[in-house]
Design a protein around this motif. Structure first.
Motif, short mmCIF file in Angstrom:
data_model
loop_
_atom_site.label_atom_id
_atom_site.label_comp_id
_atom_site.label_asym_id
_atom_site.label_seq_id
_atom_site.Cartn_x
_atom_site.Cartn_y
_atom_site.Cartn_z
N PHE A 7 35.64 43.59 45.47
CA PHE A 7 35.07 43.56 44.10
C PHE A 7 35.64 44.15 43.01
N CYS A 8 35.69 43.55 41.99
CA CYS A 8 36.41 44.04 40.69
C CYS A 8 35.52 43.80 39.30
N ARG A 9 35.71 44.62 38.25
CA ARG A 9 34.99 44.18 37.07
C ARG A 9 35.47 42.94 36.69
N GLN A 10 36.67 42.70 36.72
CA GLN A 10 37.31 41.52 36.09
C GLN A 10 38.58 41.26 37.03
N ILE A 11 39.14 40.18 36.53
CA ILE A 11 40.54 39.94 37.35
C ILE A 11 41.58 40.07 36.56
N CYS A 12 42.47 41.30 36.59
CA CYS A 12 43.50 41.40 35.66
C CYS A 12 44.62 40.37 35.62
N ARG A 13 45.28 40.14 34.54
CA ARG A 13 46.16 39.16 34.39
C ARG A 13 47.32 38.99 35.25
N PHE A 14 47.70 40.40 35.77
CA PHE A 14 48.90 40.37 36.53
C PHE A 14 48.58 40.38 38.03
N CYS A 15 47.37 40.33 38.36
CA CYS A 15 46.89 40.54 39.55
C CYS A 15 47.07 39.30 40.65
N ASN A 16 47.71 39.53 41.75
CA ASN A 16 47.50 38.44 42.84
C ASN A 16 46.98 38.97 44.13
N LEU A 17 46.20 40.00 43.98
CA LEU A 17 45.66 40.71 45.11
C LEU A 17 44.30 39.76 45.41
N TYR A 18 43.68 39.95 46.37
CA TYR A 18 42.27 39.08 46.92
C TYR A 18 41.29 39.74 46.30
N ALA A 19 40.72 39.72 45.16
CA ALA A 19 39.88 40.16 44.48
C ALA A 19 38.71 39.33 43.85
N VAL A 20 37.56 39.75 43.51
CA VAL A 20 36.66 39.06 43.29
C VAL A 20 35.83 39.42 42.06
N GLY A 29 44.21 42.57 30.30
CA GLY A 29 42.89 41.73 30.53
C GLY A 29 42.02 42.43 31.03
N ARG A 30 41.98 43.88 31.26
CA ARG A 30 40.98 44.66 31.72
C ARG A 30 39.61 44.64 30.73
N ASP A 31 38.32 44.46 31.25
CA ASP A 31 37.24 44.10 30.38
C ASP A 31 36.87 45.47 29.78
N GLY A 77 40.74 50.24 50.06
CA GLY A 77 41.27 49.58 49.26
C GLY A 77 40.82 48.39 48.65
N GLY A 78 41.69 47.76 47.46
CA GLY A 78 40.87 46.62 47.03
C GLY A 78 41.85 45.65 46.51
N GLY A 79 41.24 44.89 45.46
CA GLY A 79 39.95 45.22 44.84
C GLY A 79 39.71 46.68 44.23
N THR A 80 38.28 46.99 43.98
CA THR A 80 38.03 48.08 43.34
C THR A 80 37.01 48.84 44.19
N PRO A 81 37.22 49.40 45.20
CA PRO A 81 36.07 50.12 46.10
C PRO A 81 35.42 51.40 45.34
N VAL A 134 41.05 53.84 42.97
CA VAL A 134 40.20 53.88 41.92
C VAL A 134 40.69 53.11 40.69
N ASP A 135 39.83 52.11 39.94
CA ASP A 135 40.23 51.80 38.82
C ASP A 135 39.65 52.75 37.77
N PRO A 136 40.58 53.33 36.88
CA PRO A 136 40.09 54.51 36.22
C PRO A 136 38.77 54.28 35.24
#
Ligand SMILES: C[S@@+](CC[C@H](N)C(=O)[O-])C[C@H]1O[C@@H](n2cnc3c(N)ncnc32)[C@H](O)[C@@H]1O
Ligand code: SF4
Length: 460
Positions: free
Chosen positions: A75-88, A201-203, A126-130, A164-166
């Protein structure tokens, strides 16, 4: 020279020094080789004994008394523009987090039945954003996993880490995280320059960057790591220097500086950011190395600098060929007999998550694909991952062969070009060699891995 980085790797010519010299002279940039084989070479396991996941897991785990555990939280708050990880992107919805942790623990329970208890040396969330999980859920996940696998479940491993996403925490949340048993945090700032962070692109860009880092350093974690990326869209040389200077002013024990990996189906690509200049990336790497050394850090790998008790034990153990067992929707396991992966998608993130939950709830293995390791692939893995400083005696003892002898032509080319120094006990990259570490690692890839990488298309 501008190098378009659509290709998964630069499949560098395997030996001749002159081919390598030409690639280096052109500032050819190669993807970060953090695991071997790269995930782009994973395929569904072929029918037969090689697809016997319980067998692969239990034989691998039986080989060592210790174990590293990894849990993926997508889980993430948003999908960052550079991110190619598996995140929702879950827009802060925490209603599904409980169900997710329940699924992860039930996957873990079935895996734990395949092994006796182990000395769990690291546990990495790890994540995503645990860090989006409530502290009670984090604690449930940590204690639940240790209760299943550890010889001493009451004592968290010396590295019990959380990404941690700060933007998701404040000082009080950090204290809760520490109280939940986490003793290392990985702060994914990526940049300390506000305009660059907005451009990711972080919200909710971090506005309290340095305050939060100072709070983290005062919260009693054994280790705090700051992640930065160079090569971001819109990042200037001055911006990069500023990020490094701001971070080093507070001296976190660990700093990771990653070159941007640019992939299809990311926000960057949709917005037309298409290429990263190899010469620019090398220049930024050299700036990072200089600034961090001047601040008293020592270089541990080509992407990590440490002081005091800094480091990244799970990654070191993975590169040291110990077992890493992963649970969760996008988890990967790096085991003696095979790499295994549960899922991955940047195109259909939510359906990949549903698929994981459905499989686990039906009592099925969520493993989708992987790579069967062989003695030759293990030797390549040991050499490719430990290229910066290979202990030849360690390799001989663990693998029964010396990578320097097995890949003598490549090491000779590295030495001829001044990229490595080869001694009887160790083979080490020179400072110039470290800068090109990923390119050199790729020359050690097997023909099978190269064939698979060439056939890989990024429709995932
Ligand atoms: C598994 S990721 C952590 C994800 C976490 N949600 C975050 O953003 O902090 C670990 C680190 O890898 C780096 N990373 C992720 N995607 C990257 C990319 N496309 N290129 C370069 N580095 C990347 C980032 O520095 C990130 O903090
Ligand atoms: S970079 Fe981190 S926070 Fe951003 S989408 Fe990827 S995993 Fe999530």
């Amino acid at each position: 020279m501008r190098v378009v980085v659509d290709t998964p790797v630069v499949t560098a010519a395997s030996t001749p020094a002159r081919d390598l010299a030409a690639l280096i002279a052109a500032d050819t940039r190669a993807d970060y080789v953090y695991s071997y084989p790269p995930r782009q070479s994973y395929r569904p396991l072929p029918p037969g004994p090689d697809a016997d996941v319980p067998g692969l897991v239990s034989r691998s785990l039986a080989r060592f008394p210790d174990l590293n555990l990894y849990a993926h939280v997508p889980f993430c708050r948003q999908i960052c523009r550079f991110c190619n990880l598996y995140a929702v992107a879950d827009a802060g919805r925490d209603d599904r987090h409980d169900d997710y942790v329940t699924a992860v623990l039930s996957e873990a329970e079935r895996l734990a039945a395949l092994t006796d208890r182990k000395h769990v040396t690291t546990l990495y969330l790890g994540g995503g954003t645990p860090s989006l999980l409530r502290p009670q859920l984090l604690e449930r996940l940590v204690t639940g996993l240790l209760a299943l696998f550890a010889t001493d479940p009451a004592t968290p491993p010396p590295e019990t880490a959380l990404e941690v996403d700060p933007a998701t925490v404040d000082a009080a949340a950090l204290r809760d995280i520490r109280a939940a048993g986490i003793n290392r945090i990985n702060l994914g700032y990526q940049s300390m320059v506000s305009a660059e962070v907005v451009d990711l692109g972080r919200d909710r860009p971090t506005t309290s960057g340095l305050d939060l880092l100072a709070a983290a350093l005062g919260t009693g974690f054994a280790n705090v790591c700051v992640d930065l990326i160079y090569g971001l869209a819109g990042q200037s040389d001055e911006g990069w220097l500023s990020s490094l200077r701001q971070v080093t002013a507070l001296l976190p024990p660990t700093v990771c500086a990653y070159p941007l990996t640019l992939r299809p189906f990311t926000g960057y690509r949709r917005r037309g950011y298409r290429s990263v200049d190899g010469a620019l990336l090398h220049r930024r790497y050299r700036v990072a190395d200089r600034v961090l050394r001047e601040a008293g850090y020592r270089q541990e790998t080509h992407v990590r600098w440490v002081r005091d008790r800094g480091g990244y034990v799970q990654k070191a153990n993975h590169w040291g060929m110990r077992n890493v067992l992963g649970v969760g929707a996008g988890a990967r396991s790096y085991l003696w007999e095979a790499d295994l992966r549960n899922g991955y998608s940047v195109r259909s993130r939510s359906s990949a998550l549903r698929d994981y939950l459905d499989r686990v709830r039906a009592g099925q293995s969520p493993v989708r694909d992987g790579y069967r390791m062989t003695p030759d692939e293990r030797l390549r893995k040991a050499a490719a991952l430990n290229l910066m400083d290979l202990d030849r005696n360690w390799a001989r003892e663990l693998l029964g062969a010396d990578p320097v002898e097995r890949f003598a032509d490549r090491y000779a080319a590295f030495a001829e070009l001044g990229l490595a120094e080869v001694g009887p006990d160790r083979a080490r990259l020179t400072a110039e060699g470290v800068q090109h570490r990923d390119l050199l690692s790729q020359t050690l890839f097997s023909p099978e891995v190269r064939t698979r990488l060439r056939a890989f298309d990024y429709d995932e």
